[in-house]
Motif scaffolding. Structure first.
Motif: not given
Length: 69
Positions: A13, A15-16, A20, A36
């Motif tokens: 979670w 690392s997203s 981004i 996305r």
């Protein structure tokens, strides 16, 4: 074991957000949002195919979903 899975989920979670932040520098907002949404749609489509799910039929349902979107 549950704590290990929670740690993995937290890492995934978190690392997203990092990815981004890095990707936001190279794309304009519209193309970034499109990519996305396309990735999410491809993932859901792949899961639906793997589980052999069928898409709902009927125009009213899709019209309601389009209005909500």
């Amino acid at each position: 074991m549950p704590y290990l899975l929670l740690a993995f989920l937290s890492l995934l979670w978190g690392s997203s957000f990092l990815l981004i932040a890095v990707a936001a520098r190279g794309f304009d907002p519209l193309s970034f949002a499109f990519v996305r949404v396309a990735i999410g749609a491809l993932a859901l489509w792949t899961i639906a195919l793997a589980l052999e799910r069928r898409w709902p039929r009927g125009g009213k349902l899709w019209l309601r979903l389009a209005v909500m979107a």
